[in-house]
Design an enzyme around this catalytic site. Structure first.
Site, mmCIF file in Angstrom:
data_model
loop_
_atom_site.group_PDB
_atom_site.id
_atom_site.type_symbol
_atom_site.label_atom_id
_atom_site.label_comp_id
_atom_site.label_asym_id
_atom_site.label_seq_id
_atom_site.Cartn_x
_atom_site.Cartn_y
_atom_site.Cartn_z
ATOM 1 C CG ASP A 105 -2.982 -1.607 14.707
ATOM 2 O OD1 ASP A 105 -4.171 -1.961 14.849
ATOM 3 O OD2 ASP A 105 -2.524 -1.143 13.644
ATOM 4 C CB ALA A 112 -3.867 4.974 17.869
ATOM 5 C CE1 TYR A 159 0.458 -0.673 4.557
ATOM 6 C CE2 TYR A 159 -0.198 1.645 4.440
ATOM 7 C CZ TYR A 159 0.347 0.584 5.143
ATOM 8 O OH TYR A 159 0.783 0.771 6.418
#
Ligand code: ADP
Length: 307
Positions: free
Chosen positions: A258, A256, A86
């Site tokens: 995670d 945050a 990504y």
């Protein structure tokens, strides 16, 4: 040694740094969770379960996992698929946008590559963690395999932990996500949602409504994150609402939730009580959001842990 298995996808992250130059790193919600858990609790065995390819990028990704101290024995390698990618772009106003190439990623094939060795190892873990993203990306035809596998893991006495991490674009429909999440809530004894997961997917904005929604499931520890406001926990008769220390300058909220999850899981496994675990996890997340990117430099993170 306490053992945690985290199942999900890690991708190559590309970030425009200067004109014509891309900064390369690796990230993905469950991978981020694993990294922060291991950084905070080095004595725990943190295994990342995923599928990668047999390409150079996959090798670099595994090397990166190993450099973070993650156990990679549960990584399997597809002969036909490669990791997802990504691109993060930041516009002149500082707004971030994400462009993904993950429809055909190796991680989607993880269930096809599941073997006896992986099953046996996961059944010996203390905790198995997965997210709504782990579910969303699975090849549709492999869902039954996943739920069968999770059932075995649960029966073996492993604590199942789940963060819905709802991402609309990864699901065919909201109804599809709701159906899969109902199975996840049923199987999990620890659930770590963000309040937004419930407002977007179920139209529930109030904490009390979310708690009521979760009531019929057999969730032993429900931890609801509410951004910079507070963290709520319900565990049996125990209930706690803990205010979050304000962060003066939020740079990038990626990861945050995670980092909160990883540190919370590690802390609970290490014997911290719920209040202490929330406090450490919220401090970790508060630190992570002061730096750009999902994985912040280890020396900055270590400062928190060494305190
Ligand atoms: P998720 O990413 O799962 O939706 P949140 O956005 O609620 O999770 O953030 C996870 C944790 O990160 C919060 O519980 C809190 O500890 C910390 N956090 C997030 N935003 C802020 C903020 N603006 N100020 C301080 N801490 C924050």
């Amino acid at each position: 040694m306490q053992k945690v298995v985290l199942f999900g996808e890690c991708m190559l992250e590309l970030r425009q740094s200067e004109a014509n130059t891309m900064h390369r790193s690796f990230a993905g919600d469950v991978f981020n969770t694993a990294v922060y858990q291991k950084r905070a609790f080095a004595q725990q065995q943190v295994s990342f379960m995923t599928a990668l390819g047999q390409d150079v990028l996959s090798q670099q990704l595994v090397d990166n996992c190993k450099a973070e101290g993650l156990n990679c024995d549960l990584v399997r390698y597809s002969t036909s698929h490669n990791p997802g990618i990504y691109l993060v772009q930041t516009d002149a106003q500082g707004e971030r946008s994400f462009l993904y190439w993950r429809e055909n990623s190796a991680a989607r094939q993880a269930m096809k590559l599941l073997d006896e060795e992986v099953r046996n190892q996961v059944c010996k873990a203390d905790v198995f963690f997965f997210s709504g993203i782990s579910l969303a990306i699975l090849a549709r035809e492999d869902r039954a395999l996943f739920w069968q596998f999770l059932n075995e893991v649960q029966k073996a006495g492993v604590t199942i932990a789940f963060d819905p991490n709802y991402r609309a674009r990864l699901w065919e429909s909201a109804e599809d996500a709701r159906q899969q999440f109902a199975l996840a809530f049923t199987a999990s004894s620890m659930v770590l949602p963000g309040i937004e997961d419930f407002s977007v997917l179920y139209g529930l904005n109030e904490l009390k409504d979310i708690v009521a929604f979760c009531e019929p499931f057999n969730i032993k520890e429900l931890v609801i994150k509410n951004g910079g406001n507070s963290v709520f926990c319900r565990a049996g008769d125990f209930e706690l609402t803990q205010a979050v220390k304000p962060v003066a300058k939020v740079v990038d909220t990626t990861s945050a939730g995670d980092s909160f999850n990883g540190v919370y899981l590690g802390a609970r496994l290490a014997g911290y009580d719920i209040g202490q675990a929330i406090e450490l996890a919220a401090s970790a997340a508060g630190l992570v959001i002061q730096f750009p990117g999902a994985i912040i430099p280890n020396e900055n993170f270590k400062a928190l842990i060494d305190q």
